[in-house]
Design an enzyme around this catalytic site. Structure first.
Site, short mmCIF file in Angstrom:
data_model
loop_
_atom_site.label_atom_id
_atom_site.label_comp_id
_atom_site.label_asym_id
_atom_site.label_seq_id
_atom_site.Cartn_x
_atom_site.Cartn_y
_atom_site.Cartn_z
CD GLU A 48 6.34 -2.66 7.37
OE1 GLU A 48 5.78 -3.73 7.65
OE2 GLU A 48 6.62 -2.35 6.24
CB THR A 49 7.32 -7.28 11.27
OG1 THR A 49 6.07 -7.61 11.56
CG2 THR A 49 8.07 -6.94 12.49
CB CYS A 74 -0.72 0.09 1.35
SG CYS A 74 -0.07 -0.14 2.70
CG ASN A 75 2.51 2.95 2.80
OD1 ASN A 75 1.69 3.65 2.61
ND2 ASN A 75 2.45 2.23 4.13
CD GLN A 83 3.77 -6.14 2.64
OE1 GLN A 83 4.86 -5.35 2.87
NE2 GLN A 83 2.46 -5.76 2.81
CG HIS A 140 15.97 1.09 -2.01
ND1 HIS A 140 15.52 2.42 -1.41
CD2 HIS A 140 15.00 0.34 -2.47
CE1 HIS A 140 14.24 2.42 -1.65
NE2 HIS A 140 13.82 1.16 -2.38
N GLY A 167 -15.50 -5.61 13.46
CA GLY A 167 -14.86 -5.28 11.88
C GLY A 167 -14.14 -6.78 11.66
CB ALA A 168 -14.20 -9.08 9.40
N GLY A 169 -11.54 -6.57 8.71
CA GLY A 169 -10.71 -6.13 7.76
C GLY A 169 -9.32 -6.35 7.95
#
Length: 365
Positions: free
Chosen positions: A125-126, A69-70, A131, A110, A200-202
């Site tokens: 973040e892990t 997403c980033n 990913q 990089h 929620g379930a996202g």
């Protein structure tokens, strides 16, 4: 605007130290160089990965695409075309002004920083480790990787794991979902034996579930408008589900309610909390609203025995832990530099072996 990084590149090819070229590069854009409106244009189509890799193989012998997403990044080895053209053609747009380009050891460095979480929006973040691992597997499924790509990426994964284990960079939680669980632990003490209810379930709900499990919560209720999604999340993590229409019946069972859903109205109001508390026999009920917009009504906080926390309350925990993570960055960067130097030694050894084999073959011929 093309961004380059000279820090690692000085290790390769100077007149005084003529190292062989490391034919490796990356072109991409991320949260630092492109707004979300641009990043979403460079998202990989669900059904289009095969076409994407087919296009990119026109520009390099080996290719790997990392898309989150980033960020969207294309790593290439054995490059024989324009990096900018490769990106623009692959994603069918003109992203000039948003690219960053890195070559040779700069590209290696990089990737190592990306995998270690040093280049992420949330430092340390892990998720990015997994990913990138999946990206390599996907590239391999399209026969788009070879010796160099596999070596660089596997080394990056090893370096990222080392950064996390030796520096503790990821030890302090810095997401609102994890902060909600941390705050619940602070106010309730040991969470074992308590029941949590997730609204929620996202993706955020799933992250919340993982943190609840890690904190020792064994009983989790999942409530979502789409019951199939609630059941899918509950089944993956051993939770229970409750129909959305029966939320009021489920509330008294919960010690902690964590809301991470979208709704055009208040899903739980003060009257709902009051009724739930009556059925709980006076035992307190804690609400954490990590939705934006909020879905837990502010008047919940006015009910005796109900405690309501929102994103502003959680941000102080996130900020505190982020500051601690930043203190580990110098050690993390030192590990990355050492790992890049190891990759360079491997490259020089491999190049020398290839040259000796070529010379021997020429003599034999």
């Amino acid at each position: 605007m093309l961004l380059t990084c000279p820090t690692a590149q000085s290790l390769l090819g100077t007149a005084a130290n003529p190292h062989p070229t490391l034919d490796f590069a990356v072109v991409g854009l991320n949260h630092q160089t492109a707004p979300v409106s641009v990043r979403e244009q460079a998202a990989v189509p669900v059904q289009g990965a095969g076409v994407l890799y087919g296009t990119l193989r026109e520009y390099a012998d080996e290719v790997m695409v990392v898309a989150t997403c980033n960020r969207t990044e294309i790593y290439l080895a054995g490059v024989h075309g324009s990096l900018e053209a490769a990106f623009n053609q692959a994603f069918q747009g003109d992203f000039t002004g948003y690219f960053y380009l890195h070559h040779e050891l700069d590209a290696v460095q990089h990737l190592y920083r990306v995998v270690a979480g040093l280049d992420s929006l949330v430092v340390g973040e892990t998720q990015i480790q997994g990913q990138v691992k999946r990206a390599l597997a996907e590239a391999g499924s399209f026969q788009a990787t070879g010796t160099l790509m596999n070596k660089v990426v596997q080394s990056a994964l090893a370096a990222g794991k080392r950064v996390r284990s030796e520096t503790g960079l990821s030890d302090r939680v810095v997401s609102v979902s994890s902060a909600a669980v941390e705050l619940a632990h602070e106010v309730l003490g040991d969470l074992q034996g308590h029941t949590a209810l997730i609204l929620g379930a996202g993706e955020t709900a799933e992250l919340t579930m993982t943190h609840l499990r890690a904190a020792g919560v064994s009983d989790v209720l999942v409530v979502n408008r789409t019951e199939e999604r609630a059941r899918s999340l509950a089944d993956r993590w051993g939770g229970r589900t409750c129909p959305y229409q029966e939320l009021q019946r489920a509330l008294p069972q919960a010690d902690v309610v964590i809301a991470s859903a979208a709704a055009p109205h208040w899903v739980v109001q003060g009257a709902d909390a009051r009724q739930a508390l009556q059925q709980r026999g006076g035992r307190p009920l804690f609400f954490f609203d990590i939705s934006l917009p909020r879905i837990l009504a502010p008047d919940i906080a006015e009910v005796p025995g109900a405690y309501l926390y929102n994103l502003d309350d959680l941000n102080s925990i996130v900020a505190r832990n982020l500051e601690w993570r930043r203190s580990t960055l110098p050690q993390a960067e030192a590990i990355i530099r050492e790992a890049v130097a190891e990759l360079l030694r491997w490259h020089l050894t491999r190049d020398a072996q290839l040259r000796r084999r070529a010379a021997a073959a020429a003599l034999a011929g």
